[in-house]
Design a protein around this motif. Structure first.
Motif, PDB file in Angstrom:
ATOM      1  N   VAL A  79      -8.624   7.136 -20.007  1.00 49.34           N
ATOM      2  CA  VAL A  79      -9.555   7.341 -18.893  1.00 49.34           C
ATOM      3  C   VAL A  79      -9.245   6.345 -17.783  1.00 49.34           C
ATOM      4  N   THR A  80      -8.849   6.856 -16.634  1.00 48.70           N
ATOM      5  CA  THR A  80      -8.632   5.999 -15.463  1.00 48.70           C
ATOM      6  C   THR A  80      -9.206   6.729 -14.249  1.00 48.70           C
ATOM      7  N   SER A  81      -9.311   6.002 -13.173  1.00 43.22           N
ATOM      8  CA  SER A  81      -9.849   6.612 -11.951  1.00 43.22           C
ATOM      9  C   SER A  81      -9.007   7.825 -11.546  1.00 43.22           C
ATOM     10  N   THR A  82      -7.692   7.669 -11.571  1.00 44.45           N
ATOM     11  CA  THR A  82      -6.826   8.774 -11.130  1.00 44.45           C
ATOM     12  C   THR A  82      -6.948   9.977 -12.061  1.00 44.45           C
ATOM     13  N   LYS A  83      -7.035   9.721 -13.371  1.00 40.41           N
ATOM     14  CA  LYS A  83      -7.086  10.851 -14.322  1.00 40.41           C
ATOM     15  C   LYS A  83      -8.406  11.618 -14.230  1.00 40.41           C
ATOM     16  N   VAL A  84      -9.476  10.945 -13.824  1.00 40.30           N
ATOM     17  CA  VAL A  84     -10.795  11.592 -13.759  1.00 40.30           C
ATOM     18  C   VAL A  84     -11.068  12.189 -12.367  1.00 40.30           C
ATOM     19  N   ALA A  85     -10.427  11.653 -11.340  1.00 40.67           N
ATOM     20  CA  ALA A  85     -10.740  12.032  -9.949  1.00 40.67           C
ATOM     21  C   ALA A  85     -10.662  13.536  -9.706  1.00 40.67           C
ATOM     22  N   ALA A  86     -11.456  13.993  -8.734  1.00 41.75           N
ATOM     23  CA  ALA A  86     -11.368  15.401  -8.330  1.00 41.75           C
ATOM     24  C   ALA A  86     -10.087  15.640  -7.537  1.00 41.75           C
ATOM     25  N   GLY A  87      -9.661  14.646  -6.779  1.00 43.10           N
ATOM     26  CA  GLY A  87      -8.407  14.774  -6.036  1.00 43.10           C
ATOM     27  C   GLY A  87      -8.539  15.450  -4.679  1.00 43.10           C
ATOM     28  N   ALA A 112      -3.968  14.160 -12.317  1.00 40.14           N
ATOM     29  CA  ALA A 112      -3.390  13.858 -13.637  1.00 40.14           C
ATOM     30  C   ALA A 112      -1.965  14.408 -13.718  1.00 40.14           C
ATOM     31  N   ASP A 113      -1.745  15.597 -13.119  1.00 38.42           N
ATOM     32  CA  ASP A 113      -0.389  16.174 -13.130  1.00 38.42           C
ATOM     33  C   ASP A 113       0.561  15.330 -12.282  1.00 38.42           C
ATOM     34  N   PHE A 114       0.024  14.729 -11.230  1.00 35.11           N
ATOM     35  CA  PHE A 114       0.854  13.862 -10.377  1.00 35.11           C
ATOM     36  C   PHE A 114       1.371  12.671 -11.189  1.00 35.11           C
ATOM     37  N   ILE A 115       0.502  12.095 -12.034  1.00 31.90           N
ATOM     38  CA  ILE A 115       0.947  10.981 -12.881  1.00 31.90           C
ATOM     39  C   ILE A 115       2.000  11.479 -13.879  1.00 31.90           C
ATOM     40  N   ASP A 116       1.711  12.606 -14.518  1.00 36.97           N
ATOM     41  CA  ASP A 116       2.661  13.134 -15.516  1.00 36.97           C
ATOM     42  C   ASP A 116       4.022  13.427 -14.875  1.00 36.97           C
ATOM     43  N   ALA A 117       3.988  13.995 -13.676  1.00 36.02           N
ATOM     44  CA  ALA A 117       5.252  14.322 -12.999  1.00 36.02           C
ATOM     45  C   ALA A 117       6.010  13.034 -12.656  1.00 36.02           C
ATOM     46  N   THR A 118       5.276  12.006 -12.241  1.00 38.12           N
ATOM     47  CA  THR A 118       5.938  10.731 -11.906  1.00 38.12           C
ATOM     48  C   THR A 118       6.558  10.122 -13.166  1.00 38.12           C
ATOM     49  N   LYS A 119       5.806  10.216 -14.252  1.00 38.34           N
ATOM     50  CA  LYS A 119       6.285   9.681 -15.525  1.00 38.34           C
ATOM     51  C   LYS A 119       7.611  10.362 -15.910  1.00 38.34           C
ATOM     52  N   ARG A 120       7.634  11.687 -15.823  1.00 37.26           N
ATOM     53  CA  ARG A 120       8.869  12.417 -16.179  1.00 37.26           C
ATOM     54  C   ARG A 120       9.999  12.047 -15.221  1.00 37.26           C
ATOM     55  N   PHE A 121       9.656  11.929 -13.946  1.00 41.00           N
ATOM     56  CA  PHE A 121      10.651  11.609 -12.924  1.00 41.00           C
ATOM     57  C   PHE A 121      11.282  10.234 -13.188  1.00 41.00           C
ATOM     58  N   MET A 122      10.451   9.300 -13.665  1.00 37.62           N
ATOM     59  CA  MET A 122      10.944   7.927 -13.886  1.00 37.62           C
ATOM     60  C   MET A 122      11.720   7.800 -15.200  1.00 37.62           C
ATOM     61  N   GLY A 123      11.495   8.708 -16.132  1.00 37.24           N
ATOM     62  CA  GLY A 123      12.217   8.652 -17.406  1.00 37.24           C
ATOM     63  C   GLY A 123      12.019   7.319 -18.114  1.00 37.24           C
ATOM     64  N   ASP A 124      13.135   6.667 -18.509  1.00 39.01           N
ATOM     65  CA  ASP A 124      13.069   5.392 -19.249  1.00 39.01           C
ATOM     66  C   ASP A 124      12.472   4.261 -18.418  1.00 39.01           C
ATOM     67  N   GLN A 125      12.416   4.456 -17.133  1.00 42.27           N
ATOM     68  CA  GLN A 125      11.889   3.388 -16.258  1.00 42.27           C
ATOM     69  C   GLN A 125      10.360   3.369 -16.253  1.00 42.27           C
ATOM     70  N   TRP A 126       9.737   4.258 -17.022  1.00 38.72           N
ATOM     71  CA  TRP A 126       8.273   4.227 -17.224  1.00 38.72           C
ATOM     72  C   TRP A 126       8.035   3.691 -18.622  1.00 38.72           C
ATOM     73  N   GLN A 127       7.345   2.573 -18.722  1.00 39.39           N
ATOM     74  CA  GLN A 127       7.115   1.967 -20.033  1.00 39.39           C
ATOM     75  C   GLN A 127       5.632   1.825 -20.310  1.00 39.39           C
TER      76      GLN A 127
END
Ligand SMILES: Cc1cc2nc3c(=O)[nH]c(=O)nc-3n(C[C@H](O)[C@H](O)[C@H](O)COP(=O)(O)OP(=O)(O)OC[C@H]3O[C@@H](n4cnc5c(N)ncnc54)[C@H](O)[C@@H]3O)c2cc1C
Length: 331
Positions: A36-44, A143-158
């Motif tokens: 649960v974070t602000s970004t994951k809960v936000a309406a956007g 939430a999809d924006f975070i997931d997409a960034t995570k995939r985009f960063m690959g190993d650089q997301w820890q």
């Protein structure tokens, strides 16, 4: 070793990572992975005209055109739709608001946001004071924006928690409301604002625009499902949903629509607000290798792209930090 370590992968951290990547920098994001974070809960939602006084953010046009370009470019990189431009109906809720809106309308800056057509709104809504239709509104699937960034960063997301800066690297703290507990920034005046939000099913409502009646808004997300919110609680700092929160939103919803609804879900998170709703970016006054990006408040979707690009450009020696947002100028 990365050129930059970004601590926190919410709207702020993701936007900054994208902006630095665009400039050819090697970036690592370390995020705790909180459910649960602000970004994951936000309406956007992006809404140019807000609050009971129908106020337009003075720099809205600059931030909006920047945000559109930013999200579209990222969508191009990841091959996914994340941001949609939407119309928003703003319903007025008193005679005073009608008068206020008439005076606002004298300004071209307000006129340019709205359509000149007469308001069309279904009988399912209470609209006794009329309203207007805003064209430059939008919705980010946060939430999809975070997931997409995570995939985009690959190993650089820890996944992990950073408690102090990496000694060798430039560390930028994008911790959202958790910045409150960072001793390096204990002089920043955080004023967290808890928000609760409902997801509801409304089968008898065919509406594909955002509908806002000041103290309540309804965001269509498909198949008769809408998000509705939100509360502002300046006294609580937790992410627990409450009966009061639900009651507050439902009472406002009943003043907006005449048709039945069913509550599917309720969520809560804390918005990172600083001072009088101030976004702050920049380098720590006592540590040249420590940065800060926080204070997105309730307008993160609109503000994050502009300030991420500004901060990234500064970190790459291209420009000064936006005057009103500079951490060093706002001690
Ligand atoms: C109910 C509600 C509705 C909202 N609606 C809207 C809206 O319609 N439109 C809009 O623009 N904004 C909205 N917002 C506000 C929006 O959510 C924020 O502006 C924005 O998401 C804040 O992003 P952030 O990255 O600063 O913080 P966060 O999203 O909180 O991200 C911070 C991240 O950092 C991680 N983290 C923190 N500390 C550490 C550490 N030490 N080490 C590692 N990781 C760490 C956290 O786990 C988290 O993932 C809403 C907020 C709420 C609560």
């Amino acid at each position: 070793m990365a050129d930059f370590t970004i601590v926190g992968g919410g709207l702020a951290g993701c936007s900054l990572a994208i902006a630095l990547h665009k400039r050819g920098k090697d970036v690592k994001v370390v995020d705790r992975g909180d459910a649960v974070t602000s970004t994951k809960v936000a309406a956007g939602i992006v809404n140019p005209i807000t609050g009971p006084y129908l106020t337009k953010e003075p720099r809205f046009n600059e931030f909006w055109s920047h945000a559109l370009k930013f999200y579209r470019a990222f969508e191009g990189l990841v091959g996914e739709t994340l941001f949609r431009e939407m119309s928003m109906v703003r319903l007025l809720d008193s005679e005073q608001q009608v008068t206020k809106w008439q005076s606002r309308l004298k300004s071209p800056s307000y006129q340019e946001c709205i359509t000149s057509d007469a308001l069309h709104i279904g009988d399912e809504f209470y609209s006794e004071f009329g309203g207007f239709t805003i064209e430059c509104a939008g919705h980010l699937l946060t939430a999809d924006f975070i997931d997409a960034t995570k995939r985009f960063m690959g190993d650089q997301w820890q996944v992990g928690e950073v408690l102090e800066p990496e000694p060798e690297e430039m560390t930028i703290f994008c911790e959202g409301v958790n910045g409150l507990h960072n001793p390096l920034f204990d002089w920043v005046h955080f004023r967290p604002a808890k928000g609760e939000i409902l997801t509801v099913q409304i089968n008898d409502l065919k509406e594909d625009r955002i509908v806002n009646r000041g103290r309540v808004w309804l965001l269509p997300i498909g198949d008769g499902v809408f998000r509705v919110g939100a509360t502002y609680d300046w006294d609580s700092n937790d992410c627990n949903v409450t009966a009061e929160g639900r009651e507050f939103i439902e009472s406002r919803l009943k003043g907006l629509i005449k048709v039945p609804y069913e509550v599917l879900d309720q969520r809560a998170a804390v918005r990172p607000v600083i001072g009088t709703r101030k976004i702050l970016i920049g380098i720590h006054p006592g540590h040249d290798r420590v940065g800060f990006f926080n204070g997105l408040g309730s307008k993160g979707v609109l503000l994050a792209p502009f300030f991420a690009d500004n901060f990234a450009a500064h970190l790459c020696g291209e420009t000064e930090i936006d005057e009103g947002a500079n951490l060093r100028g706002n001690l």
